[in-house]
Every structure is written in structure tokens, then in C-alpha cells.
Design a protein around this motif. Structure first.
Motif, PDB file in Angstrom:
ATOM      1  N   LEU A   1       0.724  -0.917   0.297  1.00 17.46           N
ATOM      2  CA  LEU A   1       0.023   0.234  -0.042  1.00 17.46           C
ATOM      3  C   LEU A   1       0.680   0.584   0.065  1.00 17.46           C
ATOM      4  N   ILE A   2       0.552   2.277  -0.393  1.00 17.13           N
ATOM      5  CA  ILE A   2       1.476   3.234  -0.893  1.00 17.13           C
ATOM      6  C   ILE A   2       0.446   4.157  -0.634  1.00 17.13           C
ATOM      7  N   TRP A   3       0.701   5.628   0.395  1.00 16.89           N
ATOM      8  CA  TRP A   3      -0.605   6.590   0.207  1.00 16.89           C
ATOM      9  C   TRP A   3       1.085   7.442  -0.365  1.00 16.89           C
ATOM     10  N   PRO A   4       0.672   7.788  -1.403  1.00 11.70           N
ATOM     11  CA  PRO A   4       0.932   9.404  -1.594  1.00 11.70           C
ATOM     12  C   PRO A   4       0.320  10.323  -1.184  1.00 11.70           C
ATOM     13  N   PHE A   5       1.587  11.384  -0.412  1.00 13.32           N
ATOM     14  CA  PHE A   5       0.764  12.806  -0.104  1.00 13.32           C
ATOM     15  C   PHE A   5       0.473  13.209  -1.712  1.00 13.32           C
ATOM     16  N   TRP A   6      -0.536  14.031  -1.200  1.00 11.02           N
ATOM     17  CA  TRP A   6      -0.957  14.684  -2.309  1.00 11.02           C
ATOM     18  C   TRP A   6      -0.362  17.094  -2.430  1.00 11.02           C
ATOM     19  N   ILE A   7       0.499  17.293  -2.652  1.00  9.71           N
ATOM     20  CA  ILE A   7       0.111  19.083  -3.095  1.00  9.71           C
ATOM     21  C   ILE A   7      -0.591  19.868  -4.045  1.00  9.71           C
ATOM     22  N   PHE A   8      -1.515  20.061  -4.326  1.00  5.47           N
ATOM     23  CA  PHE A   8      -2.057  20.159  -4.963  1.00  5.47           C
ATOM     24  C   PHE A   8      -2.111  21.102  -5.823  1.00  5.47           C
ATOM     25  N   PRO A   9      -1.820  21.774  -7.039  1.00  5.49           N
ATOM     26  CA  PRO A   9      -1.548  22.344  -8.190  1.00  5.49           C
ATOM     27  C   PRO A   9      -1.834  23.881  -8.186  1.00  5.49           C
ATOM     28  N   ARG A  10      -1.589  25.307  -8.309  1.00  5.74           N
ATOM     29  CA  ARG A  10      -3.240  25.952  -8.381  1.00  5.74           C
ATOM     30  C   ARG A  10      -3.907  25.568  -8.718  1.00  5.74           C
ATOM     31  N   PRO A  11      -5.475  26.428  -7.747  1.00  2.55           N
ATOM     32  CA  PRO A  11      -6.760  26.326  -8.690  1.00  2.55           C
ATOM     33  C   PRO A  11      -6.963  26.175 -10.201  1.00  2.55           C
ATOM     34  N   SER A  12      -6.337  27.505 -10.186  1.00  5.81           N
ATOM     35  CA  SER A  12      -6.970  28.024 -11.707  1.00  5.81           C
ATOM     36  C   SER A  12      -6.758  27.165 -12.919  1.00  5.81           C
ATOM     37  N   ILE A  13      -6.065  26.048 -12.832  1.00  5.33           N
ATOM     38  CA  ILE A  13      -5.600  25.012 -13.792  1.00  5.33           C
ATOM     39  C   ILE A  13      -7.145  24.311 -14.162  1.00  5.33           C
ATOM     40  N   LEU A  14      -7.961  24.371 -12.668  1.00  4.99           N
ATOM     41  CA  LEU A  14      -9.230  23.201 -12.954  1.00  4.99           C
ATOM     42  C   LEU A  14     -10.381  23.019 -14.794  1.00  4.99           C
TER      43      LEU A  14
ATOM     44  N   ILE B   1     -20.413  30.928 -17.924  1.00  6.41           N
ATOM     45  CA  ILE B   1     -20.314  30.074 -16.559  1.00  6.41           C
ATOM     46  C   ILE B   1     -19.012  29.951 -16.902  1.00  6.41           C
ATOM     47  N   LEU B   2     -18.201  29.878 -17.546  1.00  8.04           N
ATOM     48  CA  LEU B   2     -16.814  29.245 -17.835  1.00  8.04           C
ATOM     49  C   LEU B   2     -15.863  30.752 -16.960  1.00  8.04           C
ATOM     50  N   ARG B   3     -16.590  32.040 -17.536  1.00  6.73           N
ATOM     51  CA  ARG B   3     -15.710  33.256 -16.639  1.00  6.73           C
ATOM     52  C   ARG B   3     -16.301  33.484 -15.677  1.00  6.73           C
ATOM     53  N   TRP B   4     -17.278  32.646 -14.990  1.00  9.66           N
ATOM     54  CA  TRP B   4     -17.616  32.817 -13.535  1.00  9.66           C
ATOM     55  C   TRP B   4     -17.125  31.439 -11.961  1.00  9.66           C
ATOM     56  N   ILE B   5     -16.720  30.561 -13.292  1.00  5.79           N
ATOM     57  CA  ILE B   5     -15.651  29.244 -12.530  1.00  5.79           C
ATOM     58  C   ILE B   5     -14.379  30.470 -12.643  1.00  5.79           C
ATOM     59  N   GLU B   6     -14.264  30.799 -13.647  1.00 10.50           N
ATOM     60  CA  GLU B   6     -12.558  31.221 -13.599  1.00 10.50           C
ATOM     61  C   GLU B   6     -12.505  32.325 -12.723  1.00 10.50           C
ATOM     62  N   ALA B   7     -13.561  33.479 -11.879  1.00  8.00           N
ATOM     63  CA  ALA B   7     -13.706  33.901 -10.946  1.00  8.00           C
ATOM     64  C   ALA B   7     -13.636  33.613  -9.866  1.00  8.00           C
TER      65      ALA B   7
ATOM     66  N   LEU C   1     -12.171  30.872  -8.912  1.00  7.43           N
ATOM     67  CA  LEU C   1     -10.935  29.824  -8.843  1.00  7.43           C
ATOM     68  C   LEU C   1      -9.213  30.796  -8.639  1.00  7.43           C
ATOM     69  N   VAL C   2      -9.724  31.818  -9.247  1.00  2.00           N
ATOM     70  CA  VAL C   2      -8.671  33.232  -9.832  1.00  2.00           C
ATOM     71  C   VAL C   2      -8.727  34.308  -8.805  1.00  2.00           C
TER      72      VAL C   2
ATOM     73  N   LEU D   1     -10.524  24.244  -2.823  1.00  2.00           N
ATOM     74  CA  LEU D   1     -10.558  25.713  -2.295  1.00  2.00           C
ATOM     75  C   LEU D   1     -11.932  25.281  -0.585  1.00  2.00           C
ATOM     76  N   GLN D   2     -11.353  25.578   0.510  1.00  2.00           N
ATOM     77  CA  GLN D   2     -11.992  25.549   1.173  1.00  2.00           C
ATOM     78  C   GLN D   2     -13.641  26.348   1.540  1.00  2.00           C
ATOM     79  N   GLY D   3     -13.871  25.547   2.724  1.00  2.00           N
ATOM     80  CA  GLY D   3     -15.651  25.831   2.997  1.00  2.00           C
ATOM     81  C   GLY D   3     -16.902  26.901   1.884  1.00  2.00           C
ATOM     82  N   THR D   4     -16.359  26.105   0.279  1.00  2.55           N
ATOM     83  CA  THR D   4     -16.980  26.518  -0.438  1.00  2.55           C
ATOM     84  C   THR D   4     -17.697  23.996  -1.136  1.00  2.55           C
ATOM     85  N   VAL D   5     -18.201  24.583  -1.841  1.00  2.00           N
ATOM     86  CA  VAL D   5     -19.615  23.731  -2.371  1.00  2.00           C
ATOM     87  C   VAL D   5     -18.851  23.263  -3.909  1.00  2.00           C
TER      88      VAL D   5
END
Length: 169
Positions: A47-60, A77-83, A85-86, A109-113
Motif C-alpha cells: 500500500l502506498i499513500w502518496p501525499f498530494w500537493i494540489f496545484p494552482r486552482p486556476s488550472i482546473l 459559466i466559464l467566466r464565473w468558474i474562472e472568477a 478560481l483565480v 478551495l475550503q469552505g465552498t461546495v
């Protein structure tokens, strides 16, 4: 959004984080059951439990084609998502004292759905680059494989290398 993802079976069944009827307990139960079956058959499991460091949220919002949701991501919708994340900032309040706010450069992003949902979509294709068993819980990844031969050890290492390349990409 979740109805669309569930109806179209977009999220992997191996993802147990942020989902209805999926939890850390369900992930643990399935993983322990697999381990017990390996032991019953006298197989060693690594079993290997790799540790994640998630990249900049804007790449999503650049990875939508692999989600099966590309028709949702256009125009307003794309502009709303971008706003969303960035250029995010966050601070902490402890016993009435507020820290200085700072830019969010990585992580879910914590505290959001929407933040966790976007992360699930982003990590969903990790399963396509490995052959070992994978269990996902939010931003954690458990990778395991029964080791029956040297070929299994090589396959597990290849999966680790593939996972690293996936992260870099």
C-alpha cells in the motif's frame, strides 16, 4: 451539477470524498476487505499513500474536456468558474483574532461546495494512468497492488512513475 455527474457516471466509483453515500468509512471498509482477500489468498499487498500537493486552482477549468462536461463550460459559466478560481485569498480567525489574508496558491478551495466538486472532476482521470488498485478520498490517493512476482513490483513502480508524471502534467 452533481446530478449531471451522477446521472452520467462521470465520477469514479473509487472516489469516496465529498459524495453522498461515500465516506472515509466506505473507503476504509472496501480497502480492508481487499486486504483481507489478499491475505486469505496468501498474497502480499503493498500500500502506498502518496501525499498530494494540489496545484494552482486556476488550472482546473482547463481540464474540462476529459470530464464529459465540456458543454457546460462556455460563455458566462466559464467566466464565473474562472472568477471563482483565480486570485482567491484566505485568512484565519482564532479566538476573535484575524490573520492577514494571503493568496491561495494550492489546495482544494475550503469552505465552498464548488471547490471540492471541481477537484473531484480534476483528479477523476488519474485512474486512467495506473493499473494498480486506487482509492480516492478527496485529495488523498491510496494506491495498492498484490505482489505475486517481480513483474508486480515493476508494475507498482510504473504506476508510481505514471502518477508522478500525471501530477507534473
Amino acid at each position: 451539477m452533481m446530478q449531471h455527474l451522477d446521472h452520467n457516471n462521470i465520477l469514479s466509483a473509487y472516489q469516496h470524498g465529498f459524495r453522498k453515500l461515500h465516506s472515509c468509512e466506505t473507503q476504509l471498509l472496501v480497502t480492508v476487505l481487499d486486504d483481507l482477500l489478499f491475505k486469505r489468498d496468501k498474497h502480499i499487498c503493498r500500500l502506498i499513500w502518496p501525499f498530494w500537493i494540489f496545484p494552482r486552482p486556476s488550472i482546473l477549468y482547463h481540464t474540462d474536456a476529459c470530464w464529459g462536461t465540456e458543454h457546460l463550460w462556455h460563455g458566462p459559466i466559464l467566466r464565473w468558474i474562472e472568477a471563482f478560481l483565480v486570485d482567491r485569498v484566505q485568512g484565519v480567525v482564532v479566538e476573535g483574532f484575524r490573520s492577514q489574508e494571503d493568496k491561495v496558491l494550492s489546495g482544494v478551495l475550503q469552505g465552498t461546495v464548488l471547490g471540492p466538486l471541481l477537484f473531484l472532476l480534476h483528479i477523476n482521470d488519474l485512474l486512467s494512468v495506473v493499473t494498480s488498485q486506487v482509492r480516492l478520498f478527496a485529495d488523498d490517493c491510496l494506491l495498492y497492488r498484490p505482489i505475486l512476482s517481480d513483474a508486480d513490483r515493476v508494475a507498482l513502480q510504473r504506476d508510481l512513475d505514471s502518477r508522478e508524471k500525471w501530477c507534473d502534467t
